[in-house]
Design an enzyme around this catalytic site. Structure first.
Site, PDB file in Angstrom:
ATOM      1  N   LYS A  19      30.264  67.498  51.794  1.00 36.30           N
ATOM      2  CA  LYS A  19      31.587  66.852  51.708  1.00 36.30           C
ATOM      3  C   LYS A  19      31.695  65.921  50.495  1.00 36.30           C
ATOM      4  O   LYS A  19      32.702  65.928  49.798  1.00 36.30           O
ATOM      5  CB  LYS A  19      31.881  66.050  52.988  1.00 36.30           C
ATOM      6  CG  LYS A  19      31.941  66.901  54.245  1.00 36.30           C
ATOM      7  CD  LYS A  19      32.390  66.085  55.451  1.00 36.30           C
ATOM      8  CE  LYS A  19      31.447  64.963  55.823  1.00 36.30           C
ATOM      9  NZ  LYS A  19      30.113  65.403  56.316  1.00 36.30           N
ATOM     10  N   ARG A  94      35.881  60.249  62.376  1.00 39.15           N
ATOM     11  CA  ARG A  94      34.644  60.825  62.898  1.00 39.15           C
ATOM     12  C   ARG A  94      34.715  61.030  64.414  1.00 39.15           C
ATOM     13  O   ARG A  94      33.787  61.541  65.010  1.00 39.15           O
ATOM     14  CB  ARG A  94      33.475  59.868  62.653  1.00 39.15           C
ATOM     15  CG  ARG A  94      32.832  59.948  61.282  1.00 39.15           C
ATOM     16  CD  ARG A  94      31.796  61.012  61.243  1.00 39.15           C
ATOM     17  NE  ARG A  94      30.541  60.733  60.590  1.00 39.15           N
ATOM     18  CZ  ARG A  94      30.324  60.551  59.313  1.00 39.15           C
ATOM     19  NH1 ARG A  94      31.304  60.481  58.471  1.00 39.15           N
ATOM     20  NH2 ARG A  94      29.103  60.419  58.851  1.00 39.15           N
ATOM     21  N   ARG A 133      18.151  66.100  49.476  1.00 34.64           N
ATOM     22  CA  ARG A 133      19.239  65.329  48.880  1.00 34.64           C
ATOM     23  C   ARG A 133      18.717  64.023  48.286  1.00 34.64           C
ATOM     24  O   ARG A 133      17.853  63.377  48.853  1.00 34.64           O
ATOM     25  CB  ARG A 133      20.240  65.033  49.988  1.00 34.64           C
ATOM     26  CG  ARG A 133      21.506  64.383  49.549  1.00 34.64           C
ATOM     27  CD  ARG A 133      22.652  64.849  50.402  1.00 34.64           C
ATOM     28  NE  ARG A 133      22.817  64.023  51.588  1.00 34.64           N
ATOM     29  CZ  ARG A 133      23.817  64.196  52.450  1.00 34.64           C
ATOM     30  NH1 ARG A 133      24.702  65.144  52.280  1.00 34.64           N
ATOM     31  NH2 ARG A 133      23.918  63.424  53.500  1.00 34.64           N
ATOM     32  N   ARG A 168      18.018  58.340  51.058  1.00 40.96           N
ATOM     33  CA  ARG A 168      18.633  57.379  51.983  1.00 40.96           C
ATOM     34  C   ARG A 168      17.745  57.136  53.197  1.00 40.96           C
ATOM     35  O   ARG A 168      17.056  58.043  53.646  1.00 40.96           O
ATOM     36  CB  ARG A 168      19.995  57.909  52.437  1.00 40.96           C
ATOM     37  CG  ARG A 168      21.119  57.540  51.489  1.00 40.96           C
ATOM     38  CD  ARG A 168      22.361  58.335  51.720  1.00 40.96           C
ATOM     39  NE  ARG A 168      22.693  58.525  53.126  1.00 40.96           N
ATOM     40  CZ  ARG A 168      23.705  59.279  53.551  1.00 40.96           C
ATOM     41  NH1 ARG A 168      24.472  59.898  52.666  1.00 40.96           N
ATOM     42  NH2 ARG A 168      23.950  59.420  54.821  1.00 40.96           N
ATOM     43  N   ARG A 179      21.855  62.622  63.851  1.00 39.43           N
ATOM     44  CA  ARG A 179      23.187  62.678  63.213  1.00 39.43           C
ATOM     45  C   ARG A 179      23.889  63.994  63.529  1.00 39.43           C
ATOM     46  O   ARG A 179      25.103  64.033  63.710  1.00 39.43           O
ATOM     47  CB  ARG A 179      23.059  62.491  61.694  1.00 39.43           C
ATOM     48  CG  ARG A 179      22.937  61.014  61.321  1.00 39.43           C
ATOM     49  CD  ARG A 179      22.411  60.823  59.919  1.00 39.43           C
ATOM     50  NE  ARG A 179      23.245  61.385  58.886  1.00 39.43           N
ATOM     51  CZ  ARG A 179      22.805  61.661  57.661  1.00 39.43           C
ATOM     52  NH1 ARG A 179      21.558  61.417  57.329  1.00 39.43           N
ATOM     53  NH2 ARG A 179      23.626  62.170  56.765  1.00 39.43           N
TER      54      ARG A 179
HETATM   55  P1  ADP Z   1      26.997  62.290  56.309  1.00 39.64           P
HETATM   56  O1  ADP Z   1      28.352  62.892  56.198  1.00 39.64           O
HETATM   57  O2  ADP Z   1      25.982  63.040  55.527  1.00 39.64           O
HETATM   58  O3  ADP Z   1      26.576  62.020  57.716  1.00 39.64           O
HETATM   59  P2  ADP Z   1      27.987  59.646  55.517  1.00 39.64           P
HETATM   60  O4  ADP Z   1      27.629  58.937  54.280  1.00 39.64           O
HETATM   61  O5  ADP Z   1      29.379  60.132  55.686  1.00 39.64           O
HETATM   62  O6  ADP Z   1      26.943  60.844  55.631  1.00 39.64           O
HETATM   63  O7  ADP Z   1      27.654  58.717  56.781  1.00 39.64           O
HETATM   64  C1  ADP Z   1      26.445  58.033  56.920  1.00 39.64           C
HETATM   65  C2  ADP Z   1      26.491  57.107  58.124  1.00 39.64           C
HETATM   66  O8  ADP Z   1      27.528  56.145  57.965  1.00 39.64           O
HETATM   67  C3  ADP Z   1      26.794  57.778  59.461  1.00 39.64           C
HETATM   68  O9  ADP Z   1      25.625  58.297  60.056  1.00 39.64           O
HETATM   69  C4  ADP Z   1      27.375  56.602  60.255  1.00 39.64           C
HETATM   70  O10 ADP Z   1      26.359  55.745  60.730  1.00 39.64           O
HETATM   71  C5  ADP Z   1      28.151  55.846  59.205  1.00 39.64           C
HETATM   72  N1  ADP Z   1      29.588  56.257  59.120  1.00 39.64           N
HETATM   73  C6  ADP Z   1      30.216  56.835  58.057  1.00 39.64           C
HETATM   74  N2  ADP Z   1      31.515  57.054  58.331  1.00 39.64           N
HETATM   75  C7  ADP Z   1      31.716  56.605  59.590  1.00 39.64           C
HETATM   76  C8  ADP Z   1      32.846  56.558  60.460  1.00 39.64           C
HETATM   77  N3  ADP Z   1      34.053  57.057  60.087  1.00 39.64           N
HETATM   78  N4  ADP Z   1      32.680  56.031  61.694  1.00 39.64           N
HETATM   79  C9  ADP Z   1      31.488  55.546  62.102  1.00 39.64           C
HETATM   80  N5  ADP Z   1      30.380  55.567  61.351  1.00 39.64           N
HETATM   81  C10 ADP Z   1      30.485  56.090  60.105  1.00 39.64           C
END
Ligand code: ADP
Ligand code: ZN
Length: 226
Positions: A19, A94, A133, A168, A179
């Protein structure tokens, strides 16, 4: 984009679907704007703001950060953005509660939701992709690379800003498994939530720049249709 009318595009998909790469491609090649709640949260964590400190334990565990924390950060970020371009949301909503908050927020801002782009990838590929990654360590860059699919010119150094790359802290195999479960349980229900809106499209291709092209085409179509 030619129409001069801006839309919001939600990027949905499991962790590792690409994404972030698709979003930055749409920004670079199709003059869109993007906001990633993951990036906003990581940057708040790094700056050790009050909300950043609260978010840390959830992120380290690979769980969703509580809705009210993410919403507060998102609203303050969006209020400083130029919203004249198509806006891609990477990582928000999410869960269904966040989808409702988003709908209220967009109503207030007067920007319509134009497309919900669901990126599909085989489960077997996701973990491998995430493990290879690497992310730029500079908070206002956070460019994402992959040692196999999209390596940097110099190993370990960001092509954009020359900062060191990191793995990360939530990218160990155990946290990734969690996740993926969180995605299935909390985020996947958004597919049926958005199905009735007629804005949901599915995309599947190994090359994320091909997906970016397809998404951009669909965004153009929406502008013509309305
Ligand atoms: P990925 O899409 O690879 O999981 P992100 O960078 O989008 O990675 O998200 C990393 C972390 O950030 C998630 O595991 C969560 O803990 C937090 N996070 C990101 N966006 C949200 C959201 N909209 N609501 C709750 N937690 C979020
Ligand atoms: Zn960088």
């Amino acid at each position: 984009m030619s129409s001069g009318r801006s839309n919001v595009i939600i990027l949905l998909g499991p962790p590792g679907a690409g994404k972030g790469t698709i979003a930055s491609d749409l920004v670079d090649r199709y003059e869109m704007t993007t906001v990633s709640t993951g990036n906003i949260l990581r940057s708040a964590m790094k700056r050790q703001t009050e909300l950043g400190k609260k978010a840390k334990s959830y992120m380290d565990a690979g769980s969703l950060v509580p809705d009210e924390i993410v919403l507060e950060l998102l609203v303050s970020h969006i209020s400083q953005m130029d919203l004249s371009r198509n806006l891609i949301l990477d990582g928000y909503p999410r869960n269904v509660a966040q989808a409702r908050s988003l709908s209220t927020l967009l109503g207030k801002l007067g920007i319509p939701l134009g497309l919900v782009a669901n990126v599909e990838v085989d489960d077997s590929e996701l973990i491998e992709r995430i493990l290879s990654r690497r992310t730029c360590s500079k908070s206002d860059c956070q460019a994402v690379y992959n040692t196999r699919y999209s390596p940097t010119k110099q190993p370990g150094i960001c092509d954009r800003c020359q900062s060191p790359l990191i793995t990360r802290s939530d990218e160990t195999e155990e946290v990734i498994q969690h996740r993926l479960r969180v995605y299935q349980e909390q985020t996947q229900p958004l597919l049926s939530h958005y199905k009735s809106t007629n804005l949901l499209r599915h995309y599947s291709h190994k090359d994320s720049s091909v997906i970016a092209d397809l998404v951009a085409k669909d965004v153009e179509k929406i502008n013509v249709e309305i």
